[in-house]
Design an enzyme around this catalytic site. Sequence first.
Site, PDB file in Angstrom:
ATOM      1  N   HIS A  26      -4.816   1.777  -7.108  1.00 56.26           N
ATOM      2  CA  HIS A  26      -4.323   2.844  -6.225  1.00 56.26           C
ATOM      3  C   HIS A  26      -5.486   3.572  -5.534  1.00 56.26           C
ATOM      4  CE1 HIS A  26      -0.650   5.679  -5.605  1.00 56.26           C
ATOM      5  NE2 HIS A  26      -1.401   5.631  -4.517  1.00 56.26           N
ATOM      6  N   VAL A  27      -6.294   2.809  -4.812  1.00 50.88           N
ATOM      7  CA  VAL A  27      -7.473   3.373  -4.152  1.00 50.88           C
ATOM      8  C   VAL A  27      -7.507   3.100  -2.644  1.00 50.88           C
ATOM      9  CG1 VAL A  27      -8.934   3.330  -6.201  1.00 50.88           C
ATOM     10  CG2 VAL A  27      -8.816   1.297  -4.740  1.00 50.88           C
ATOM     11  N   SER A  28      -6.471   2.491  -2.106  1.00 49.84           N
ATOM     12  CA  SER A  28      -6.521   2.118  -0.689  1.00 49.84           C
ATOM     13  C   SER A  28      -6.666   3.335   0.224  1.00 49.84           C
ATOM     14  CB  SER A  28      -5.268   1.324  -0.300  1.00 49.84           C
ATOM     15  OG  SER A  28      -4.097   2.101  -0.444  1.00 49.84           O
TER      16      SER A  28
ATOM     17  N   GLU B 134       1.664   3.306 -13.467  1.00 50.67           N
ATOM     18  CA  GLU B 134       0.210   3.370 -13.287  1.00 50.67           C
ATOM     19  C   GLU B 134      -0.408   4.221 -14.398  1.00 50.67           C
ATOM     20  OE1 GLU B 134      -0.619   4.706  -9.306  1.00 50.67           O
ATOM     21  OE2 GLU B 134       0.367   2.971  -8.396  1.00 50.67           O
TER      22      GLU B 134
ATOM     23  N   ARG C  75       4.274   2.391  -2.318  1.00 50.09           N
ATOM     24  CA  ARG C  75       4.557   2.815  -3.681  1.00 50.09           C
ATOM     25  C   ARG C  75       5.051   1.608  -4.460  1.00 50.09           C
ATOM     26  NH1 ARG C  75       2.035   6.696  -2.745  1.00 50.09           N
ATOM     27  NH2 ARG C  75       2.495   8.890  -3.164  1.00 50.09           N
TER      28      ARG C  75
ATOM     29  N   VAL D 224       0.828  -1.208   0.000  1.00 50.70           N
ATOM     30  CA  VAL D 224       0.000   0.000   0.000  1.00 50.70           C
ATOM     31  C   VAL D 224       0.863   1.259   0.000  1.00 50.70           C
ATOM     32  CG1 VAL D 224      -2.009  -1.064   1.111  1.00 50.70           C
ATOM     33  CG2 VAL D 224      -0.197  -0.082   2.541  1.00 50.70           C
TER      34      VAL D 224
ATOM     35  N   ASP E 116      -1.882  -2.512  -4.529  1.00 47.50           N
ATOM     36  CA  ASP E 116      -2.679  -1.326  -4.833  1.00 47.50           C
ATOM     37  C   ASP E 116      -1.862  -0.274  -5.566  1.00 47.50           C
ATOM     38  OD1 ASP E 116      -5.149   0.238  -4.532  1.00 47.50           O
ATOM     39  OD2 ASP E 116      -3.962   1.508  -3.196  1.00 47.50           O
TER      40      ASP E 116
END
Length: 318
Positions: free
Chosen positions: A279-281, A260, A231, A229, A255
């Site tokens: 990438h929404v955590s 990206e 990078r 979570v 995530d």
Amino acid sequence: MRVGKITKVHCYGRFAIDALDASMSALGGRRLIACRTETEFVAELGQIEAVLGIGMPVDNWSRAERLRLIHLIGSGADSLLPAKGLSSDVQVANARGISAPAMAEFAVSTLLGLTKRLPDALTSQHAREWKRHHPRLISGATLLVVGAGPVGREVAQRARALGMYVIGIRRTGAPHPGFDEMHSADRFAQLATRADAIVMAVPATARTRQMLNADVLDRCTANCLIINVSRGDVIDEEALSARLHAGVLGGAALDVFQREPLPATSPLWDAPNTIITPHVSWSTPDYPSRVVDLFFTNIERVESGQPVINPVDHVRGY
């Protein structure tokens, strides 16, 4: 350190612009200047006093002679630092801690899902195939949390509540009451041999780049689960993917990625017992308003000559 009223507030990027547009009353008489393109931002550089954004397109900050505050909308400063020409008098702040509970919930919920082999169960469901995927028990398992900042501490709290034994890694190795053990980063590879799961929650810096590499992965047990979570750069994705497909790791929840959006050609998409999210955590409904509140609190602190909340060290990068 200069004190006095900041008369203009700049923002860069759609997220920052939308967040500030929804909070115009917080400007307090200051003028808002929204930079929607790289060209607009670079043209304004010499006039910026305080800016909210991320990924700001500046090769050299030496023209930013009026700049007093850079406020990042996220916790990572890797898109900014090191920043050529940035005066040491400029305070840099981030939003660390705001999304820590959400990111910890993501890490622990995906850890539970992988332990119970939910990705495999969903694959069988979609194929209308009655196939048993035997779950494991999370209570009594050992979790290695890499990074003991706000996210890492929140993860440890939730994992211990589930009966896990939690080992932490931090730069100094100093003990923390939220962890059963704490060690310095130079022991990562050794500690990986004890882990049933590893959560990466470190900032992206030169020291943490590909910290979870082939050597560390080869020391993990065959059932070890990997959750990231932080990078994408903190993991050697090629090495991780190869080991997931070879069946020498138990699974992964990712995530964040080196690139990206994650390319459609990435083998991570179909790695066994793996959860991929975009990438929404960090995301919660109130995140934008909380970032804006912190931004204006820090503007007021800069105006009165006080240090900002959530300072980022120019050299360390976090």
